[in-house]
Design a protein around this motif. Structure first.
Motif, PDB file in Angstrom:
ATOM      1  N   LEU A  34       0.830  -1.211   0.000  1.00  0.00           N
ATOM      2  CA  LEU A  34       0.000   0.000   0.000  1.00  0.00           C
ATOM      3  C   LEU A  34       0.865   1.263   0.000  1.00  0.00           C
ATOM      4  O   LEU A  34       0.545   2.246  -0.666  1.00  0.00           O
ATOM      5  CB  LEU A  34      -0.920   0.017   1.220  1.00  0.00           C
ATOM      6  N   LEU A  35       1.966   1.231   0.739  1.00  0.00           N
ATOM      7  CA  LEU A  35       2.831   2.401   0.840  1.00  0.00           C
ATOM      8  C   LEU A  35       3.709   2.612  -0.390  1.00  0.00           C
ATOM      9  O   LEU A  35       3.934   3.748  -0.804  1.00  0.00           O
ATOM     10  CB  LEU A  35       3.730   2.276   2.082  1.00  0.00           C
ATOM     11  N   TYR A  36       4.226   1.510  -0.977  1.00  0.00           N
ATOM     12  CA  TYR A  36       5.253   1.638  -2.003  1.00  0.00           C
ATOM     13  C   TYR A  36       4.887   1.035  -3.352  1.00  0.00           C
ATOM     14  O   TYR A  36       5.590   1.261  -4.328  1.00  0.00           O
ATOM     15  CB  TYR A  36       6.559   1.000  -1.515  1.00  0.00           C
ATOM     16  N   GLY A  37       3.840   0.239  -3.436  1.00  0.00           N
ATOM     17  CA  GLY A  37       3.451  -0.374  -4.700  1.00  0.00           C
ATOM     18  C   GLY A  37       3.620  -1.881  -4.667  1.00  0.00           C
ATOM     19  O   GLY A  37       4.318  -2.431  -3.814  1.00  0.00           O
ATOM     20  N   THR A  38       3.009  -2.530  -5.625  1.00  0.00           N
ATOM     21  CA  THR A  38       2.961  -3.987  -5.626  1.00  0.00           C
ATOM     22  C   THR A  38       4.293  -4.654  -5.957  1.00  0.00           C
ATOM     23  O   THR A  38       4.437  -5.854  -5.747  1.00  0.00           O
ATOM     24  CB  THR A  38       1.885  -4.493  -6.618  1.00  0.00           C
ATOM     25  N   GLU A  39       5.280  -3.912  -6.446  1.00  0.00           N
ATOM     26  CA  GLU A  39       6.579  -4.523  -6.704  1.00  0.00           C
ATOM     27  C   GLU A  39       7.402  -4.687  -5.421  1.00  0.00           C
ATOM     28  O   GLU A  39       8.472  -5.286  -5.447  1.00  0.00           O
ATOM     29  CB  GLU A  39       7.383  -3.730  -7.748  1.00  0.00           C
ATOM     30  N   TYR A  40       6.887  -4.181  -4.310  1.00  0.00           N
ATOM     31  CA  TYR A  40       7.571  -4.285  -3.021  1.00  0.00           C
ATOM     32  C   TYR A  40       6.779  -5.199  -2.088  1.00  0.00           C
ATOM     33  O   TYR A  40       5.634  -5.521  -2.328  1.00  0.00           O
ATOM     34  CB  TYR A  40       7.733  -2.895  -2.402  1.00  0.00           C
ATOM     35  N   GLY A  41       7.431  -5.614  -1.010  1.00  0.00           N
ATOM     36  CA  GLY A  41       6.774  -6.480  -0.033  1.00  0.00           C
ATOM     37  C   GLY A  41       7.696  -7.596   0.415  1.00  0.00           C
ATOM     38  O   GLY A  41       8.919  -7.453   0.417  1.00  0.00           O
ATOM     39  N   LEU A  42       7.123  -8.720   0.800  1.00  0.00           N
ATOM     40  CA  LEU A  42       7.878  -9.866   1.286  1.00  0.00           C
ATOM     41  C   LEU A  42       8.055 -10.900   0.179  1.00  0.00           C
ATOM     42  O   LEU A  42       7.131 -11.150  -0.585  1.00  0.00           O
ATOM     43  CB  LEU A  42       7.150 -10.525   2.457  1.00  0.00           C
ATOM     44  N   THR A  52      14.708 -21.467   5.145  1.00  0.00           N
ATOM     45  CA  THR A  52      13.821 -20.517   4.489  1.00  0.00           C
ATOM     46  C   THR A  52      14.373 -19.115   4.667  1.00  0.00           C
ATOM     47  O   THR A  52      14.844 -18.756   5.737  1.00  0.00           O
ATOM     48  CB  THR A  52      12.401 -20.595   5.096  1.00  0.00           C
ATOM     49  N   VAL A  53      14.311 -18.328   3.592  1.00  0.00           N
ATOM     50  CA  VAL A  53      14.744 -16.938   3.635  1.00  0.00           C
ATOM     51  C   VAL A  53      13.539 -16.074   3.289  1.00  0.00           C
ATOM     52  O   VAL A  53      12.891 -16.283   2.262  1.00  0.00           O
ATOM     53  CB  VAL A  53      15.886 -16.672   2.624  1.00  0.00           C
ATOM     54  N   ILE A  54      13.251 -15.116   4.160  1.00  0.00           N
ATOM     55  CA  ILE A  54      12.186 -14.149   3.895  1.00  0.00           C
ATOM     56  C   ILE A  54      12.870 -12.799   3.684  1.00  0.00           C
ATOM     57  O   ILE A  54      13.557 -12.292   4.568  1.00  0.00           O
ATOM     58  CB  ILE A  54      11.174 -14.079   5.043  1.00  0.00           C
ATOM     59  N   SER A  55      12.686 -12.240   2.495  1.00  0.00           N
ATOM     60  CA  SER A  55      13.298 -10.958   2.145  1.00  0.00           C
ATOM     61  C   SER A  55      12.243  -9.871   2.154  1.00  0.00           C
ATOM     62  O   SER A  55      11.100 -10.084   1.728  1.00  0.00           O
ATOM     63  CB  SER A  55      13.924 -11.026   0.749  1.00  0.00           C
ATOM     64  N   LEU A  56      12.644  -8.708   2.617  1.00  0.00           N
ATOM     65  CA  LEU A  56      11.770  -7.532   2.649  1.00  0.00           C
ATOM     66  C   LEU A  56      12.247  -6.575   1.574  1.00  0.00           C
ATOM     67  O   LEU A  56      13.393  -6.135   1.583  1.00  0.00           O
ATOM     68  CB  LEU A  56      11.871  -6.888   4.025  1.00  0.00           C
ATOM     69  N   ARG A  57      11.365  -6.278   0.619  1.00  0.00           N
ATOM     70  CA  ARG A  57      11.709  -5.349  -0.464  1.00  0.00           C
ATOM     71  C   ARG A  57      10.998  -4.026  -0.232  1.00  0.00           C
ATOM     72  O   ARG A  57       9.770  -3.961  -0.202  1.00  0.00           O
ATOM     73  CB  ARG A  57      11.279  -5.921  -1.822  1.00  0.00           C
ATOM     74  N   ILE A  58      11.800  -2.963  -0.036  1.00  0.00           N
ATOM     75  CA  ILE A  58      11.278  -1.611   0.071  1.00  0.00           C
ATOM     76  C   ILE A  58      12.181  -0.716  -0.774  1.00  0.00           C
ATOM     77  O   ILE A  58      13.348  -1.031  -0.992  1.00  0.00           O
ATOM     78  CB  ILE A  58      11.206  -1.111   1.534  1.00  0.00           C
ATOM     79  N   PRO A  59      11.661   0.418  -1.245  1.00  0.00           N
ATOM     80  CA  PRO A  59      12.490   1.267  -2.091  1.00  0.00           C
ATOM     81  C   PRO A  59      13.565   1.994  -1.283  1.00  0.00           C
ATOM     82  O   PRO A  59      13.372   2.316  -0.123  1.00  0.00           O
ATOM     83  CB  PRO A  59      11.488   2.250  -2.689  1.00  0.00           C
ATOM     84  N   TYR A  60      14.693   2.215  -1.922  1.00  0.00           N
ATOM     85  CA  TYR A  60      15.774   2.987  -1.323  1.00  0.00           C
ATOM     86  C   TYR A  60      15.549   4.450  -1.652  1.00  0.00           C
ATOM     87  O   TYR A  60      15.389   4.823  -2.798  1.00  0.00           O
ATOM     88  CB  TYR A  60      17.124   2.531  -1.865  1.00  0.00           C
ATOM     89  N   LYS A  61      15.519   5.266  -0.612  1.00  0.00           N
ATOM     90  CA  LYS A  61      15.373   6.697  -0.818  1.00  0.00           C
ATOM     91  C   LYS A  61      16.548   7.366  -0.112  1.00  0.00           C
ATOM     92  O   LYS A  61      16.559   7.536   1.086  1.00  0.00           O
ATOM     93  CB  LYS A  61      14.055   7.191  -0.260  1.00  0.00           C
ATOM     94  N   GLY A  62      17.556   7.706  -0.888  1.00  0.00           N
ATOM     95  CA  GLY A  62      18.790   8.247  -0.316  1.00  0.00           C
ATOM     96  C   GLY A  62      18.883   9.732  -0.393  1.00  0.00           C
ATOM     97  O   GLY A  62      18.139  10.485  -0.823  1.00  0.00           O
TER      98      GLY A  62
END
Length: 62
Positions: A34-42, A52-62
């Protein structure tokens, strides 16, 4: 995590299955989308007997 369990968790994250066991994971995934779009998440990757590896995808804002 077995392939069956991984498939079940993927259905829950997609919102296709109502399940209470993984509610926190589902809520986290949906909030990120909801915050960043459907290309992000777990993302979940698993190899039976290894782990098992669970990765968190969020955008980088530098």
């Amino acid at each position: 995590m077995s392939p069956e369990t991984q498939a079940l968790v993927q259905l829950i994250l997609a919102g296709d299955l109502k399940e209470t066991e993984h509610t926190g994971m589902k809520n986290t995934h949906q909030l990120i989308q909801l915050l960043y779009g459907t290309e992000y998440g777990l993302d979940i990757e698993t190899t039976l007997g290894e782990g098992t590896v669970i990765s968190l995808r969020i955008p980088y804002k530098g």
